[in-house]
Design a protein around this motif. Structure first.
Motif, PDB file in Angstrom:
ATOM      1  N   GLN A   1      14.165 -90.299  54.274  1.00 48.76           N
ATOM      2  CA  GLN A   1      13.673 -91.659  54.095  1.00 48.76           C
ATOM      3  C   GLN A   1      14.761 -92.550  53.497  1.00 48.76           C
ATOM      4  OE1 GLN A   1      13.240 -92.854  50.816  1.00 48.76           O
ATOM      5  NE2 GLN A   1      13.503 -90.955  49.717  1.00 48.76           N
TER       6      GLN A   1
ATOM      7  N   TRP B   1      11.158 -95.695  53.233  1.00 50.08           N
ATOM      8  CA  TRP B   1      10.760 -95.917  54.617  1.00 50.08           C
ATOM      9  C   TRP B   1      11.211 -94.741  55.481  1.00 50.08           C
ATOM     10  CZ3 TRP B   1       8.045-100.278  56.237  1.00 50.08           C
ATOM     11  CH2 TRP B   1       7.898-101.276  55.268  1.00 50.08           C
TER      12      TRP B   1
ATOM     13  N   TRP C   1      10.226 -93.313  61.658  1.00 56.96           N
ATOM     14  CA  TRP C   1       9.408 -94.074  62.604  1.00 56.96           C
ATOM     15  C   TRP C   1       9.058 -95.450  62.068  1.00 56.96           C
ATOM     16  CZ3 TRP C   1       9.754 -92.603  67.286  1.00 56.96           C
ATOM     17  CH2 TRP C   1       9.910 -91.256  67.596  1.00 56.96           C
ATOM     18  N   GLU C   2       8.946 -95.559  60.756  1.00 57.81           N
ATOM     19  CA  GLU C   2       8.656 -96.868  60.183  1.00 57.81           C
ATOM     20  C   GLU C   2       9.851 -97.799  60.359  1.00 57.81           C
ATOM     21  OE1 GLU C   2       7.773 -95.389  56.348  1.00 57.81           O
ATOM     22  OE2 GLU C   2       5.603 -95.429  56.655  1.00 57.81           O
TER      23      GLU C   2
ATOM     24  N   LEU D   1       9.952 -98.889  63.770  1.00 55.97           N
ATOM     25  CA  LEU D   1       8.912 -99.891  63.999  1.00 55.97           C
ATOM     26  C   LEU D   1       9.426-101.275  63.611  1.00 55.97           C
ATOM     27  CD1 LEU D   1       5.967-100.115  64.923  1.00 55.97           C
ATOM     28  CD2 LEU D   1       5.265 -99.830  62.554  1.00 55.97           C
ATOM     29  N   ILE D   2      10.079-101.353  62.466  1.00 54.66           N
ATOM     30  CA  ILE D   2      10.666-102.619  62.024  1.00 54.66           C
ATOM     31  C   ILE D   2      11.705-103.082  63.052  1.00 54.66           C
ATOM     32  CG2 ILE D   2      12.090-103.739  60.270  1.00 54.66           C
ATOM     33  CD1 ILE D   2      10.899-101.872  58.218  1.00 54.66           C
TER      34      ILE D   2
ATOM     35  N   VAL E   1       3.483 -94.042  63.692  1.00 50.75           N
ATOM     36  CA  VAL E   1       3.191 -94.518  62.346  1.00 50.75           C
ATOM     37  C   VAL E   1       1.692 -94.672  62.125  1.00 50.75           C
ATOM     38  CG1 VAL E   1       3.452 -96.458  60.759  1.00 50.75           C
ATOM     39  CG2 VAL E   1       5.398 -95.677  62.092  1.00 50.75           C
TER      40      VAL E   1
ATOM     41  N   PRO F   1      14.749-102.295  56.675  1.00 46.57           N
ATOM     42  CA  PRO F   1      13.856-102.747  55.595  1.00 46.57           C
ATOM     43  C   PRO F   1      14.550-103.747  54.695  1.00 46.57           C
ATOM     44  CG  PRO F   1      13.756-100.360  55.799  1.00 46.57           C
ATOM     45  CD  PRO F   1      14.831-100.823  56.726  1.00 46.57           C
TER      46      PRO F   1
ATOM     47  N   ILE G   1       5.080-105.677  59.141  1.00 51.68           N
ATOM     48  CA  ILE G   1       5.047-104.217  59.068  1.00 51.68           C
ATOM     49  C   ILE G   1       4.712-103.754  57.664  1.00 51.68           C
ATOM     50  CG2 ILE G   1       6.340-102.091  59.478  1.00 51.68           C
ATOM     51  CD1 ILE G   1       5.807-103.599  62.000  1.00 51.68           C
ATOM     52  N   SER G   2       5.262-104.455  56.665  1.00 55.44           N
ATOM     53  CA  SER G   2       4.921-104.118  55.279  1.00 55.44           C
ATOM     54  C   SER G   2       3.422-104.152  55.094  1.00 55.44           C
ATOM     55  CB  SER G   2       5.547-105.117  54.304  1.00 55.44           C
ATOM     56  OG  SER G   2       6.921-104.969  54.245  1.00 55.44           O
TER      57      SER G   2
ATOM     58  N   VAL H   1       1.632-101.155  57.107  1.00 50.58           N
ATOM     59  CA  VAL H   1       1.760 -99.813  56.528  1.00 50.58           C
ATOM     60  C   VAL H   1       1.507 -99.822  55.032  1.00 50.58           C
ATOM     61  CG1 VAL H   1       3.396 -99.087  58.273  1.00 50.58           C
ATOM     62  CG2 VAL H   1       4.248 -99.961  56.125  1.00 50.58           C
TER      63      VAL H   1
ATOM     64  N   LYS I   1       3.138-101.228  52.378  1.00 46.51           N
ATOM     65  CA  LYS I   1       4.266-100.863  51.514  1.00 46.51           C
ATOM     66  C   LYS I   1       4.897-102.139  50.973  1.00 46.51           C
ATOM     67  CE  LYS I   1       6.461 -96.544  52.711  1.00 46.51           C
ATOM     68  NZ  LYS I   1       6.165 -95.686  53.838  1.00 46.51           N
TER      69      LYS I   1
END
Lengths: 269, 272
Positions: free
Chosen positions: A59, A63, A66-67, A70-71, A142, A200, A226-227, A230, A232
């Motif tokens: 991570q 993050w 896949w996250e 995604l971003i 995700v 991110p 996205i934040s 998910v 975050k």
């Protein structure tokens, strides 16, 4: 100067132009293939880079792989679609220099629409598909299971993001009426600044985070949505803002364009 | 050959270099743009790698400091090696102006190198130095392992520059024999875009990609000087890498020269 047409007939006109344009462009097959391949390689190297990094760690800043994809997916898809349909707008300085712009003022459609209609930037087509694919696959990983509400929200955020990026393009074009050299800043925005939004936002220092949120509102294109989805980081709290920011950008863009155009027309050229 | 004659032959090329440097200077906004481009990129990568390294002291056998140094040195020095002489040669061949270059009392290949040198020197002064300075100040990039390493690094950079310019020259010359060179030149951009975009040390590459990269001159252009600078390989490894680099440099120079002679023929055949 411009006869007012309703939005439906404008759309029909646009689609006719578009169909014609696609037909004539397809005749430049080799050029089409090469340009598309170039952008595909660019996208591939971006994805490769993320994969290489994540082959070594689990991570980044909380993050996962896949996250992050995604971003990247949402952000890169937005700019790809934006450039495909409105990239031409920023060629305004060149058109002014070559004197091509003046003939646009004589057509029955507003010059902005005319520019967008006359150049459908098909080099982005394949890349759009690839980035869409990345977005969908990443979303699949995700959000499991994927809910309809998530898809609807993503689509909504995409539209907001697209509006924001298109507005930024128009703003740069409008500024070109006053300062021709603005294109250097535009390339910096498009090539480098926008790249930052692929990762991110929280990895960057405070200054960059502020820059990307409140000056060039790129954070609202992908990171904030996205934040929120998910759940975050504190940026999730800004989730209601993308539509508002989009509207604000459109208003700003329209104003700058109108004043710029008026200033240009009034110089009696 | 007397030293006077050698000097006279050299001034021709120095003039080409000087002209190229002047040409670059006239693009003032281009400078600033180039600088900011490198600047923002390294900024991004620095933040990114710092976040990546948050939980691991080493990744792919490199510490954070080494990784940052790698990124900086590649962006600041190696990337500016690339130039557009391939496009310029191709354009001159297309318009036929290349015939003028052949009539000139100077070797075309050497002229291209002179141009490339001018191009690089200018970009180095305006872009590389500030970027490196900022890197050292803000991000603490590390110095080379020893003076000996540094000297070898410089030598390796020289070879790297030769290889890059040779490749561009060769690609440009190829348009003598192809109808449309643009596809090939774009293909070249793809590959360098791809490899530069994934600009990470080879140790991060998966095995299959690494073997592919080792075959291409890419590793001779980027990996070798950096490996020396960061002391990523033991002394025997350094010798091996340098020998490989010399092989590439000499080979490409020779091939370039061969192409030049073949192109004279080609021009005669076309009745130019």
């Amino acid at each position: 100067m411009n006869t007012r047409r309703g939005p439906i007939s404008e759309l029909r006109l646009y689609l006719t132009y578009l169909a014609q344009h696609i037909k004539s462009r397809m005749s430049y097959r080799a050029d089409f293939v090469i340009a598309n391949l170039l952008f595909v390689f660019m996208a591939a190297s971006q994805i490769l880079f993320v994969s290489l990094v994540f082959s070594q760690v689990r991570q980044i800043n909380g993050w996962g792989f896949w996250e992050v994809l995604l971003i990247y997916g949402l952000s890169s898809l937005t700019i790809a679609v934006c450039q495909c349909f409105t990239g031409i707008v920023t060629h305004l300085p060149y058109m002014i220099i070559r004197g091509e712009f003046d003939q646009m003022l004589t057509r029955p459609v507003s010059p902005l629409w005319l520019m967008m209609m006359s150049r459908f930037n098909d080099r982005w087509l394949v890349t759009i598909f690839i980035r869409l694919l990345v977005l969908l696959i990443a979303a699949g990983h995700v959000f499991s299971p994927v809910k309809w509400s998530t898809i609807a929200l993503l689509a909504g955020f995409f539209v907001c993001g697209l509006t924001i990026t298109v507005a930024i393009n128009v703003i740069f074009a409008a500024l070109a009426f006053h300062v021709l050299e603005i294109r250097a800043l535009y390339h910096l925005y498009l090539g480098d600044l926008y790249n930052l939004s692929y990762y991110p936002l929280t990895i960057y220092g405070g200054f960059l985070q502020l820059l990307l949120t409140w000056v060039f509102p790129l954070a609202f294109v992908s990171f904030v949505p996205i934040s929120y989805l998910v759940e975050k980081t504190s940026y999730a709290r800004l989730a209601a803002l993308p539509p508002l920011v989009a509207v604000a950008m459109v208003v700003l863009a329209r104003h700058l364009w109108r004043t710029g155009l008026r200033a240009y027309e009034s110089t009696g050229s | 050959m007397s030293s006077g004659r050698i000097y006279k032959r050299l001034t021709k090329y120095l003039e080409v270099t000087r002209l190229e440097m002047l040409r670059i200077i006239t693009y003032r906004t281009n400078f600033v743009a180039m600088f900011f481009n490198s600047f923002v990129l390294v900024f991004m990568y620095s933040y990114l790698w710092r976040a990546v390294y948050a939980n691991s002291p080493t990744i792919g056998d490199l510490t954070l400091s080494q990784m940052l140094t790698y990124i900086f040195v590649v962006r600041a020095i190696v990337v500016p090696f690339d130039n557009d002489i391939d496009w310029r040669i191709a354009e001159r061949i297309r318009t036929g102006d290349i015939a003028i270059d052949f009539i000139r009392p100077a070797n075309l290949q050497l002229m291209q190198f002179a141009t490339a040198i001018g191009n690089f020197v200018m970009r180095f002064i305006t872009t590389s130095v500030p970027v490196l300075g900022l890197g050292a100040w803000l991000f603490g990039i590390s110095a080379p392992a020893s003076l000996g390493h540094f000297v070898l690094f410089l030598f390796s950079l020289l070879l790297s520059f030769t290889i890059t310019t040779s490749i561009n020259y060769i690609f440009g010359m190829i348009s003598f024999w192809t109808v449309s060179i643009h596809g090939i030149l774009f293909a070249k951009i793809f590959v360098s875009e791809f490899l530069a975009g994934a600009a990470v040390p080879l140790s991060l590459f998966p095995a299959w990609l690494r073997s592919l990269a080792m075959v291409l001159p890419f590793q001779a252009m980027v990996n070798t000087p950096l490996s020396i600078y960061l002391q990523l390989t033991p002394p025997q490894g350094i010798v091996h890498l340098l020998v490989l680099q010399v092989f590439w440099a000499v080979g490409l120079l020779g091939f370039g020269r061969f192409l030049l002679h073949k192109s004279y023929r080609q021009l005669e055949v076309q009745g130019g």
